[in-house]
Design a protein around this motif. Sequence first.
Motif, PDB file in Angstrom:
ATOM      1  N   LEU A 190      -0.645 -17.082  13.431  1.00  0.00           N
ATOM      2  CA  LEU A 190       0.166 -18.158  14.005  1.00  0.00           C
ATOM      3  C   LEU A 190      -0.135 -19.484  13.308  1.00  0.00           C
ATOM      4  N   HIS A 191       0.879 -20.029  12.660  1.00  0.00           N
ATOM      5  CA  HIS A 191       0.765 -21.321  11.998  1.00  0.00           C
ATOM      6  C   HIS A 191       2.144 -21.986  11.999  1.00  0.00           C
ATOM      7  N   VAL A 192       2.130 -23.310  11.954  1.00  0.00           N
ATOM      8  CA  VAL A 192       3.362 -24.090  11.992  1.00  0.00           C
ATOM      9  C   VAL A 192       3.358 -25.054  10.814  1.00  0.00           C
ATOM     10  N   HIS A 193       4.450 -25.035  10.048  1.00  0.00           N
ATOM     11  CA  HIS A 193       4.639 -26.011   8.977  1.00  0.00           C
ATOM     12  C   HIS A 193       5.181 -27.283   9.616  1.00  0.00           C
ATOM     13  N   LEU A 194       4.553 -28.405   9.329  1.00  0.00           N
ATOM     14  CA  LEU A 194       4.985 -29.720   9.810  1.00  0.00           C
ATOM     15  C   LEU A 194       5.458 -30.477   8.579  1.00  0.00           C
ATOM     16  N   VAL A 195       6.771 -30.673   8.502  1.00  0.00           N
ATOM     17  CA  VAL A 195       7.383 -31.133   7.261  1.00  0.00           C
ATOM     18  C   VAL A 195       8.083 -32.478   7.481  1.00  0.00           C
ATOM     19  N   PRO A 196       7.504 -33.553   6.959  1.00  0.00           N
ATOM     20  CA  PRO A 196       8.139 -34.866   7.068  1.00  0.00           C
ATOM     21  C   PRO A 196       9.434 -34.907   6.257  1.00  0.00           C
ATOM     22  N   LYS A 197      10.446 -35.516   6.842  1.00  0.00           N
ATOM     23  CA  LYS A 197      11.738 -35.647   6.146  1.00  0.00           C
ATOM     24  C   LYS A 197      12.108 -37.134   6.097  1.00  0.00           C
ATOM     25  N   TYR A 198      12.821 -37.477   5.033  1.00  0.00           N
ATOM     26  CA  TYR A 198      13.167 -38.867   4.746  1.00  0.00           C
ATOM     27  C   TYR A 198      14.650 -38.952   4.387  1.00  0.00           C
ATOM     28  N   PRO A 199      15.382 -39.955   4.900  1.00  0.00           N
ATOM     29  CA  PRO A 199      16.780 -40.125   4.485  1.00  0.00           C
ATOM     30  C   PRO A 199      16.835 -40.240   2.957  1.00  0.00           C
ATOM     31  N   ASN A 200      17.823 -39.612   2.370  1.00  0.00           N
ATOM     32  CA  ASN A 200      17.981 -39.584   0.909  1.00  0.00           C
ATOM     33  C   ASN A 200      16.885 -38.802   0.198  1.00  0.00           C
ATOM     34  N   GLY A 201      16.024 -38.103   0.961  1.00  0.00           N
ATOM     35  CA  GLY A 201      14.989 -37.263   0.364  1.00  0.00           C
ATOM     36  C   GLY A 201      15.469 -35.821   0.263  1.00  0.00           C
ATOM     37  N   PRO A 202      14.633 -34.957  -0.264  1.00  0.00           N
ATOM     38  CA  PRO A 202      15.013 -33.545  -0.411  1.00  0.00           C
ATOM     39  C   PRO A 202      15.438 -32.920   0.915  1.00  0.00           C
ATOM     40  N   THR A 203      16.530 -32.232   0.896  1.00  0.00           N
ATOM     41  CA  THR A 203      17.114 -31.465   2.013  1.00  0.00           C
ATOM     42  C   THR A 203      17.296 -32.252   3.303  1.00  0.00           C
ATOM     43  N   TRP A 204      17.436 -33.589   3.211  1.00  0.00           N
ATOM     44  CA  TRP A 204      17.701 -34.372   4.423  1.00  0.00           C
ATOM     45  C   TRP A 204      18.975 -33.834   5.077  1.00  0.00           C
ATOM     46  N   GLY A 205      18.932 -33.606   6.366  1.00  0.00           N
ATOM     47  CA  GLY A 205      20.096 -33.110   7.093  1.00  0.00           C
ATOM     48  C   GLY A 205      20.230 -31.602   7.092  1.00  0.00           C
ATOM     49  N   SER A 206      19.256 -30.906   6.488  1.00  0.00           N
ATOM     50  CA  SER A 206      19.284 -29.443   6.508  1.00  0.00           C
ATOM     51  C   SER A 206      17.846 -28.923   6.581  1.00  0.00           C
ATOM     52  N   THR A 207      17.714 -27.623   6.517  1.00  0.00           N
ATOM     53  CA  THR A 207      16.408 -26.983   6.621  1.00  0.00           C
ATOM     54  C   THR A 207      15.576 -27.255   5.371  1.00  0.00           C
ATOM     55  N   PHE A 208      14.297 -27.524   5.574  1.00  0.00           N
ATOM     56  CA  PHE A 208      13.417 -27.753   4.429  1.00  0.00           C
ATOM     57  C   PHE A 208      13.271 -26.469   3.608  1.00  0.00           C
ATOM     58  N   THR A 209      12.981 -26.644   2.342  1.00  0.00           N
ATOM     59  CA  THR A 209      12.771 -25.510   1.440  1.00  0.00           C
ATOM     60  C   THR A 209      11.306 -25.101   1.513  1.00  0.00           C
ATOM     61  N   MET A 210      11.067 -23.847   1.891  1.00  0.00           N
ATOM     62  CA  MET A 210       9.689 -23.386   2.097  1.00  0.00           C
ATOM     63  C   MET A 210       8.853 -23.480   0.815  1.00  0.00           C
ATOM     64  N   MET A 211       9.384 -22.973  -0.278  1.00  0.00           N
ATOM     65  CA  MET A 211       8.644 -22.991  -1.544  1.00  0.00           C
ATOM     66  C   MET A 211       9.513 -23.638  -2.627  1.00  0.00           C
ATOM     67  N   PRO A 212       9.564 -24.969  -2.653  1.00  0.00           N
ATOM     68  CA  PRO A 212      10.418 -25.661  -3.631  1.00  0.00           C
ATOM     69  C   PRO A 212      10.020 -25.342  -5.069  1.00  0.00           C
ATOM     70  N   ASP A 213      11.022 -25.407  -5.933  1.00  0.00           N
ATOM     71  CA  ASP A 213      10.797 -25.184  -7.361  1.00  0.00           C
ATOM     72  C   ASP A 213      11.617 -26.223  -8.108  1.00  0.00           C
ATOM     73  N   PRO A 214      11.039 -27.096  -8.881  1.00  0.00           N
ATOM     74  CA  PRO A 214       9.631 -27.091  -9.260  1.00  0.00           C
ATOM     75  C   PRO A 214       8.745 -27.639  -8.135  1.00  0.00           C
ATOM     76  N   LYS A 215       7.460 -27.322  -8.202  1.00  0.00           N
ATOM     77  CA  LYS A 215       6.490 -27.797  -7.223  1.00  0.00           C
ATOM     78  C   LYS A 215       6.105 -29.236  -7.532  1.00  0.00           C
ATOM     79  N   VAL A 216       5.844 -29.988  -6.462  1.00  0.00           N
ATOM     80  CA  VAL A 216       5.313 -31.345  -6.610  1.00  0.00           C
ATOM     81  C   VAL A 216       3.843 -31.292  -6.209  1.00  0.00           C
ATOM     82  N   LEU A 217       2.974 -31.454  -7.188  1.00  0.00           N
ATOM     83  CA  LEU A 217       1.537 -31.450  -6.942  1.00  0.00           C
ATOM     84  C   LEU A 217       0.991 -32.848  -7.204  1.00  0.00           C
TER      85      LEU A 217
END
Length: 143
Positions: free
Chosen positions: A97-124
């Motif tokens: 049992l684990h929960v992803h807590l994903v901050p979202k920002y207007p004009n950011g990636p996938t604003w207004g839709s479901t976050f991408t679990m494993m984005p490509d390319p990765k931001v490290l």
Amino acid sequence: MNELPDCFYCRKDQRLHDLMIEIAPLRVSTLYLFKEQTYRGRCVLAARQHVNEWFELPEAELALFAQDIARAARAIKAATGAAKINYGAYSDKLPHLHVHLVPKYPNGPTWGSTFTMMPDPKVLLGAAEYAELSAKISRALAL
């Protein structure tokens, strides 16, 4: 003596450290900063007890887990200035049992839709950036 299941949340082994950085233990869970940071401040909150389903937690722990989620989300939002926190609890492939807590920002990636679990390319980030972000979230947990 009980053997730990082959679960990186339970064993806290290299598999876990390759994906995330521990921020803090909470009441019945542990908060981690996800190393992939397409969504600045993305974290994972993992139950300390090895269960896969919410309903497998004893009732008292379930309430505390929900409180840990709220506390972590509040801290992430305060530390990052996110407009919204998205939540994801799947564990199809990782039965803990684990929960992803994903901050979202207007004009950011996938604003207004479901976050991408494993984005490509990765931001490290660099080590100093991870440390700074972890510290900001940790300080916000104390508020």
